[in-house]
Design a protein around this motif. Structure first.
Motif, short mmCIF file in Angstrom:
data_model
loop_
_atom_site.label_atom_id
_atom_site.label_comp_id
_atom_site.label_asym_id
_atom_site.label_seq_id
_atom_site.Cartn_x
_atom_site.Cartn_y
_atom_site.Cartn_z
N ILE B 65 0.83 -1.11 -0.09
CA ILE B 65 -0.01 -0.06 0.16
C ILE B 65 0.97 1.25 -0.25
CG2 ILE B 65 -0.24 0.30 2.66
CD1 ILE B 65 -2.60 0.88 -0.28
N LEU B 66 1.98 1.25 0.75
CA LEU B 66 2.77 2.32 0.75
C LEU B 66 3.40 2.59 -0.81
CD1 LEU B 66 4.99 1.93 3.94
CD2 LEU B 66 3.10 3.46 3.53
N CYS B 67 3.54 1.75 -1.45
CA CYS B 67 4.21 1.73 -2.82
C CYS B 67 2.77 2.48 -3.78
CB CYS B 67 4.62 0.52 -3.46
SG CYS B 67 6.34 -0.10 -2.78
N VAL B 68 1.68 1.84 -3.57
CA VAL B 68 0.56 2.17 -4.35
C VAL B 68 0.28 3.50 -4.05
CG1 VAL B 68 -2.05 1.75 -4.68
CG2 VAL B 68 -0.50 -0.23 -4.75
N VAL B 69 0.18 3.93 -2.72
CA VAL B 69 -0.25 5.40 -2.48
C VAL B 69 0.66 6.43 -2.94
CG1 VAL B 69 -1.14 6.97 -0.78
CG2 VAL B 69 -1.75 4.52 -0.63
N SER B 70 2.11 5.85 -2.83
CA SER B 70 3.02 6.74 -3.36
C SER B 70 2.94 7.40 -4.75
CB SER B 70 4.58 6.12 -3.15
OG SER B 70 4.83 5.95 -1.86
N ARG B 71 2.48 6.23 -5.59
CA ARG B 71 2.36 6.37 -6.92
C ARG B 71 0.93 7.33 -7.12
NH1 ARG B 71 4.46 1.54 -10.25
NH2 ARG B 71 6.00 0.69 -8.93
N PHE B 73 0.01 9.47 -5.05
CA PHE B 73 0.24 10.94 -4.67
C PHE B 73 1.36 11.55 -5.57
CE2 PHE B 73 -1.47 10.41 -0.13
CZ PHE B 73 -2.78 10.49 -0.58
N GLY B 74 2.13 10.92 -6.11
CA GLY B 74 3.42 11.42 -6.61
C GLY B 74 4.34 11.78 -5.75
N GLU B 75 4.21 11.33 -4.57
CA GLU B 75 5.32 11.56 -3.56
C GLU B 75 5.77 10.19 -2.59
OE1 GLU B 75 4.25 14.05 -0.03
OE2 GLU B 75 3.26 14.92 -1.69
N GLU B 76 6.76 10.16 -2.15
CA GLU B 76 7.08 8.90 -1.30
C GLU B 76 6.14 8.95 0.06
OE1 GLU B 76 11.02 7.86 -0.79
OE2 GLU B 76 10.57 5.83 0.02
N MET B 77 5.68 7.84 0.11
CA MET B 77 4.88 7.69 1.78
C MET B 77 5.76 6.67 2.34
SD MET B 77 2.49 9.79 1.19
CE MET B 77 1.47 9.71 2.54
N THR B 78 5.88 6.74 3.53
CA THR B 78 6.80 5.74 4.33
C THR B 78 6.23 5.30 5.44
OG1 THR B 78 7.72 7.95 5.63
CG2 THR B 78 9.05 7.17 3.68
N LEU B 80 2.36 3.90 7.31
CA LEU B 80 0.76 3.77 7.36
C LEU B 80 -0.12 4.75 8.13
CD1 LEU B 80 -0.18 0.05 7.36
CD2 LEU B 80 -1.71 1.92 6.74
N ASN B 81 -0.30 6.07 7.60
CA ASN B 81 -0.62 7.14 8.48
C ASN B 81 -2.20 7.41 7.96
OD1 ASN B 81 -0.63 8.51 5.82
ND2 ASN B 81 1.13 9.63 6.53
N ASP B 82 -2.96 8.12 8.49
CA ASP B 82 -4.38 8.71 8.18
C ASP B 82 -4.56 8.91 6.64
OD1 ASP B 82 -4.95 8.17 11.02
OD2 ASP B 82 -5.22 10.26 11.13
N GLU B 83 -3.53 9.59 6.13
CA GLU B 83 -3.80 9.66 4.58
C GLU B 83 -3.66 8.49 3.68
OE1 GLU B 83 -2.70 14.03 2.85
OE2 GLU B 83 -0.97 12.86 3.52
N VAL B 84 -2.95 7.27 4.16
CA VAL B 84 -2.59 6.17 3.30
C VAL B 84 -3.92 5.50 3.66
CG1 VAL B 84 -1.45 4.01 3.35
CG2 VAL B 84 -0.28 6.21 3.30
N LYS B 85 -4.49 5.37 5.14
CA LYS B 85 -5.79 4.57 5.20
C LYS B 85 -6.93 5.19 4.39
CE LYS B 85 -4.50 4.70 9.96
NZ LYS B 85 -4.84 5.11 11.50
N ASP B 86 -6.85 6.68 4.33
CA ASP B 86 -7.92 7.13 3.69
C ASP B 86 -7.91 6.72 2.21
OD1 ASP B 86 -9.32 8.87 5.38
OD2 ASP B 86 -8.93 10.80 4.37
N ALA B 87 -6.57 6.66 1.49
CA ALA B 87 -6.69 6.20 0.35
C ALA B 87 -7.12 4.56 0.15
CB ALA B 87 -4.91 6.15 0.07
N VAL B 88 -6.73 3.89 1.19
CA VAL B 88 -7.43 2.57 0.94
C VAL B 88 -8.84 2.47 0.81
CG1 VAL B 88 -7.47 0.11 1.95
CG2 VAL B 88 -5.32 1.46 2.27
N GLY B 89 -9.53 3.36 1.82
CA GLY B 89 -10.86 3.62 1.57
C GLY B 89 -11.29 4.07 0.20
N GLU B 90 -10.55 4.88 -0.50
CA GLU B 90 -10.99 5.55 -1.65
C GLU B 90 -10.79 4.30 -2.56
OE1 GLU B 90 -12.43 7.55 -3.41
OE2 GLU B 90 -13.12 8.88 -2.10
#
Lengths: 126, 153
Positions: B65-71, B73-78, B80-90
């Motif tokens: 999920i960190l790799c998927v969300v980094s792609r 957002f166009g920036e590296e996510m390191t 599993l924070n609230d934004e990443v959790k939101d992204a899983v919901g989306e």
């Protein structure tokens, strides 16, 4: 397209607001305000001159369709172009949004090119 | 459960990952899942209702999920924070939306609830019923994820 337009991005998920704003930045827009619900968006519109609204459909509280109806029902805001971003691509939903006066809609998932194409259609001449 | 309802979710998953995150995923072999333990560290679950009722979930490993969300957002996510959790919901919301569109062409209209997101190692997924759950594993160069589909007719 006039890249100076002030765009209101409405979505209960900060993630999707960020993705939409990223797509808009790639096109060249830079003047954004945000809201996380239809009600918060109405407040933003009271305090800002908004040129274009890009709103999610499926939000708790006032959803995108109810928000659109509020916008179209108000003399001061009824002419603002309104683009619905939605995963609700079922025919009945699209028809309901068209009847309520949506200007255009973007179906999720979408690419940056999809956003650009839809805005070009929506903002012809703007 | 009619397995013809599973294919729209597989197609939608591939499309969402490719369009939103430029991620090509490979579909593994579907199987009947007999326990409720998630096959990942973060899951989004959506209830579906209408002419048929059910639920769909998508579970990612932290790595994937960190790799998927980094792609996305166009920036590296390191983390599993609230934004990443939101992204899983989306992501779950988009998979559900696109699959429901295809299921509509099969003659069934469905509505989706707001997605919930659950985080934690070996967390449990509470599907809409005790009916069989079909799990479909996916692999990507960035890691693995699994969707689960449960329908009660």
């Amino acid at each position: 397209m006039n890249l100076e337009l002030k765009i209101l991005v409405v979505d209960d998920f900060s993630t999707m607001r960020r993705i939409v704003k990223n797509a808009l930045k790639q096109i060249g827009f830079s003047n954004f305000i945000e809201a996380d619900s239809g009600l918060a968006a109405l407040e933003q519109i009271k305090n800002n001159k908004v040129d274009l609204i890009i709103s999610d459909w499926n939000m708790p509280g006032m959803d995108g369709l109810a928000f659109l109806k509020e916008i179209r029902g108000n003399e001061a805001t009824k002419g603002i172009p309104f683009v619905m971003v939605t995963a609700e691509a079922q025919k009945i939903n699209v028809l309901e949004a068209v009847r309520a006066g949506v200007s255009n809609y973007i179906i999720k998932p979408f690419s940056g090119d999809d956003v650009k194409r839809k805005l070009e259609e929506t903002l012809k001449g703007a | 459960m009619d397995v013809s309802y599973v294919n729209p979710f597989i197609d939608a998953t591939l499309c969402v990952l490719k369009t939103m995150a430029s991620t090509e995923a490979e579909v593994g072999k579907p199987y009947i899942k007999k326990d409720t333990t998630a096959m990942g560290d973060v899951t989004s679950l959506i209830g579906l209702s209408g002419q048929i009722n059910g639920s769909v979930s998508v579970s990612f490993t932290t790595e994937s999920i960190l790799c998927v969300v980094s792609r996305m957002f166009g920036e590296e996510m390191t983390e599993l924070n609230d934004e990443v959790k939101d992204a899983v919901g989306e992501i779950a919301n988009m998979i559900s939306g696109q699959a429901r569109q295809k299921i509509e062409t099969m003659g069934h209209s469905l509505k989706a609830a707001i997605p919930s997101v659950i985080v934690g190692t070996k967390h449990s997924i509470a599907h809409a019923s005790s009916y069989p759950v079909v799990a479909i594993p996916f692999s990507t160069v960035d890691g693995n994820f699994t969707i689960e589909v449960c329908f009660l007719e």
